[in-house]
Motif scaffolding. Structure first.
Motif, PDB file in Angstrom:
ATOM      1  N   ALA A 171       3.009   6.455  -7.286  1.00 39.94           N
ATOM      2  CA  ALA A 171       2.185   7.382  -7.748  1.00 39.94           C
ATOM      3  C   ALA A 171       2.420   8.673  -7.650  1.00 39.94           C
ATOM      4  O   ALA A 171       1.890   9.512  -8.257  1.00 39.94           O
ATOM      5  N   ALA A 172       2.644   8.684  -6.483  1.00 41.61           N
ATOM      6  CA  ALA A 172       2.971  10.538  -5.720  1.00 41.61           C
ATOM      7  C   ALA A 172       4.540  10.657  -6.941  1.00 41.61           C
ATOM      8  O   ALA A 172       4.644  12.342  -6.813  1.00 41.61           O
ATOM      9  N   GLN A 173       5.317  10.452  -6.774  1.00 43.02           N
ATOM     10  CA  GLN A 173       6.490  10.710  -7.099  1.00 43.02           C
ATOM     11  C   GLN A 173       7.414   9.747  -8.406  1.00 43.02           C
ATOM     12  O   GLN A 173       8.463  10.262  -8.579  1.00 43.02           O
ATOM     13  N   GLY A 174       6.283   8.999  -8.371  1.00 46.17           N
ATOM     14  CA  GLY A 174       7.128   8.458  -9.837  1.00 46.17           C
ATOM     15  C   GLY A 174       7.730   6.940  -9.178  1.00 46.17           C
ATOM     16  O   GLY A 174       8.197   6.580  -7.476  1.00 46.17           O
ATOM     17  N   TYR A 175       8.047   5.487 -10.384  1.00 49.76           N
ATOM     18  CA  TYR A 175       8.740   4.740  -9.776  1.00 49.76           C
ATOM     19  C   TYR A 175       9.823   4.655  -9.413  1.00 49.76           C
ATOM     20  O   TYR A 175      10.618   4.440  -8.845  1.00 49.76           O
ATOM     21  N   GLU A 176      10.919   4.743 -10.640  1.00 48.63           N
ATOM     22  CA  GLU A 176      12.280   5.094 -10.960  1.00 48.63           C
ATOM     23  C   GLU A 176      12.679   5.813  -9.662  1.00 48.63           C
ATOM     24  O   GLU A 176      13.475   5.539  -9.059  1.00 48.63           O
ATOM     25  N   LYS A 177      11.639   7.179  -8.767  1.00 42.85           N
ATOM     26  CA  LYS A 177      12.398   7.753  -8.416  1.00 42.85           C
ATOM     27  C   LYS A 177      12.066   7.217  -6.712  1.00 42.85           C
ATOM     28  O   LYS A 177      12.433   8.122  -5.942  1.00 42.85           O
ATOM     29  N   THR A 178      11.534   6.530  -6.322  1.00 40.94           N
ATOM     30  CA  THR A 178      11.190   5.827  -5.614  1.00 40.94           C
ATOM     31  C   THR A 178      11.658   4.791  -5.586  1.00 40.94           C
ATOM     32  O   THR A 178      12.527   3.853  -5.621  1.00 40.94           O
ATOM     33  N   SER A 179      12.668   4.675  -3.533  1.00 38.78           N
ATOM     34  CA  SER A 179      14.305   3.739  -3.335  1.00 38.78           C
ATOM     35  C   SER A 179      12.888   2.772  -2.197  1.00 38.78           C
ATOM     36  O   SER A 179      11.350   3.438  -1.603  1.00 38.78           O
ATOM     37  N   LEU A 180      13.746   2.342  -2.378  1.00 38.52           N
ATOM     38  CA  LEU A 180      13.297   1.367  -1.201  1.00 38.52           C
ATOM     39  C   LEU A 180      13.838   1.227   0.280  1.00 38.52           C
ATOM     40  O   LEU A 180      12.535   0.896   1.300  1.00 38.52           O
ATOM     41  N   ARG A 181      14.578   1.336   0.040  1.00 46.87           N
ATOM     42  CA  ARG A 181      14.737   3.082   1.484  1.00 46.87           C
ATOM     43  C   ARG A 181      13.685   3.632   1.597  1.00 46.87           C
ATOM     44  O   ARG A 181      13.433   3.992   3.363  1.00 46.87           O
ATOM     45  N   GLU A 182      13.256   4.829   1.129  1.00 49.63           N
ATOM     46  CA  GLU A 182      12.235   5.136   1.543  1.00 49.63           C
ATOM     47  C   GLU A 182      11.094   5.296   1.513  1.00 49.63           C
ATOM     48  O   GLU A 182       9.824   4.697   2.882  1.00 49.63           O
ATOM     49  N   ILE A 183      10.661   3.271   0.793  1.00 52.16           N
ATOM     50  CA  ILE A 183       9.764   3.310   1.434  1.00 52.16           C
ATOM     51  C   ILE A 183       9.828   2.888   2.854  1.00 52.16           C
ATOM     52  O   ILE A 183       8.517   1.873   2.964  1.00 52.16           O
ATOM     53  N   ALA A 184      10.875   2.032   2.996  1.00 49.16           N
ATOM     54  CA  ALA A 184      10.998   1.153   4.562  1.00 49.16           C
ATOM     55  C   ALA A 184      10.449   2.687   6.001  1.00 49.16           C
ATOM     56  O   ALA A 184      10.575   2.503   6.574  1.00 49.16           O
ATOM     57  N   GLU A 185      11.229   4.183   5.092  1.00 44.88           N
ATOM     58  CA  GLU A 185      10.643   5.054   6.035  1.00 44.88           C
ATOM     59  C   GLU A 185       9.625   5.157   6.485  1.00 44.88           C
ATOM     60  O   GLU A 185       9.378   5.470   8.150  1.00 44.88           O
ATOM     61  N   HIS A 186       9.184   5.564   5.193  1.00 45.25           N
ATOM     62  CA  HIS A 186       7.613   5.310   5.676  1.00 45.25           C
ATOM     63  C   HIS A 186       7.212   4.864   6.855  1.00 45.25           C
ATOM     64  O   HIS A 186       5.501   4.956   6.810  1.00 45.25           O
ATOM     65  N   LEU A 187       7.296   3.310   6.474  1.00 44.89           N
ATOM     66  CA  LEU A 187       6.707   1.973   6.715  1.00 44.89           C
ATOM     67  C   LEU A 187       7.446   2.720   9.021  1.00 44.89           C
ATOM     68  O   LEU A 187       6.919   1.627   9.315  1.00 44.89           O
TER      69      LEU A 187
ATOM     70  N   ASP B 241       0.777  -1.323  -0.166  1.00 46.43           N
ATOM     71  CA  ASP B 241      -0.079   0.382  -0.027  1.00 46.43           C
ATOM     72  C   ASP B 241       0.898   1.361  -0.608  1.00 46.43           C
ATOM     73  O   ASP B 241       0.928   2.446  -0.673  1.00 46.43           O
ATOM     74  N   VAL B 242       1.962   1.251   1.001  1.00 49.61           N
ATOM     75  CA  VAL B 242       2.508   2.685   1.143  1.00 49.61           C
ATOM     76  C   VAL B 242       3.258   2.975   0.004  1.00 49.61           C
ATOM     77  O   VAL B 242       3.598   3.807  -0.952  1.00 49.61           O
ATOM     78  N   ALA B 243       3.463   1.669  -0.949  1.00 46.69           N
ATOM     79  CA  ALA B 243       5.059   1.378  -2.017  1.00 46.69           C
ATOM     80  C   ALA B 243       4.034   2.238  -2.957  1.00 46.69           C
ATOM     81  O   ALA B 243       4.786   2.779  -3.728  1.00 46.69           O
ATOM     82  N   LEU B 244       2.352   1.563  -3.355  1.00 43.63           N
ATOM     83  CA  LEU B 244       1.853   1.894  -4.629  1.00 43.63           C
ATOM     84  C   LEU B 244       1.810   3.258  -4.095  1.00 43.63           C
ATOM     85  O   LEU B 244       1.723   4.499  -5.062  1.00 43.63           O
ATOM     86  N   GLU B 245       1.552   4.095  -2.904  1.00 46.54           N
ATOM     87  CA  GLU B 245       1.114   5.657  -3.081  1.00 46.54           C
ATOM     88  C   GLU B 245       2.195   5.955  -3.688  1.00 46.54           C
ATOM     89  O   GLU B 245       2.452   6.938  -3.920  1.00 46.54           O
ATOM     90  N   LEU B 246       3.781   5.907  -2.461  1.00 42.77           N
ATOM     91  CA  LEU B 246       4.801   6.551  -2.980  1.00 42.77           C
ATOM     92  C   LEU B 246       4.816   6.739  -4.875  1.00 42.77           C
ATOM     93  O   LEU B 246       5.731   7.568  -4.575  1.00 42.77           O
TER      94      LEU B 246
END
Length: 185
Positions: free
Chosen positions: A19-35, A12-17
């Motif tokens: 969609a918001a900033q693009g697949y290429e610009k989203t890192s696993l680190r950012e996903i982990a931080e948001h979670l 859910d968080v990954a899909l939000e990110l």
């Protein structure tokens, strides 16, 4: 799968990110931080961003796979084809976040393994509402019925009116196309 479990939360968080900033610009680190989890905890469930998208894709397209399996076993009547269109619209509603991701990240989707499998599903679904002896115009009507449902997901948001009424109007147009294709036989 329960909505509260870690795997689902990651998706859910990954899909939000994405969609918001693009697949290429989203890192696993950012996903982990948001979670608010460690990268190691994220890696336990998903090794790559593509693994996350594949998991989301499998979860959200399961109704489409079930529809194709059901439709394959049915007689090839107009009524069954209309039911295919109705059920497909319902599966699109449930998979709306994935379709928004695919729409907004088309370049990335082409590079991911999900791009081709989705195209294959659409071709299979399209084949289930057509007949081999259809004229080209009737094949176009059948394919257009499916894409009317897709465009209804994205473009009807910009049209004034009640969401349910707009959804019903899109469905009616798609069903009209199927009926026209069958009436020409």
């Amino acid at each position: 799968m329960a909505r509260g479990n870690t795997r689902q939360r990651i998706q859910d968080v990954a899909l939000e990110l994405f969609a918001a900033q693009g697949y290429e610009k989203t890192s696993l680190r950012e996903i982990a931080e948001h979670l608010d989890v460690t990268k190691a905890a994220l890696y336990y469930h998903f090794k790559t961003k593509e693994d996350i998208i594949i998991g989301i894709f499998q979860d959200l397209t399961r109704p489409m796979d079930e529809l194709i399996a059901w439709a394959t076993e049915q007689p090839r009547t107009l009524e069954v084809k209309e039911e295919i269109i109705r059920r497909y619209q319902q599966s699109l509603v449930g998979a709306a976040p994935l379709f928004r991701f695919m729409q907004e990240n088309q370049a990335a989707v082409r590079e991911l393994s999900i791009g081709m499998t989705f195209k294959e599903r659409l071709l299979e679904l399209s084949g289930l509402i057509q007949e081999p002896d259809f004229a080209v115009i009737d094949r176009v009507r059948c394919v257009s019925a499916i894409f009317a449902l897709h465009s209804g997901m994205f473009f009807m948001d910009n049209v004034e009116g009640d969401p349910e009424e707009k959804r019903e109007a899109v469905l009616e147009v798609a069903l009209d196309l199927i009926t026209q294709a069958h009436s020409a036989r």
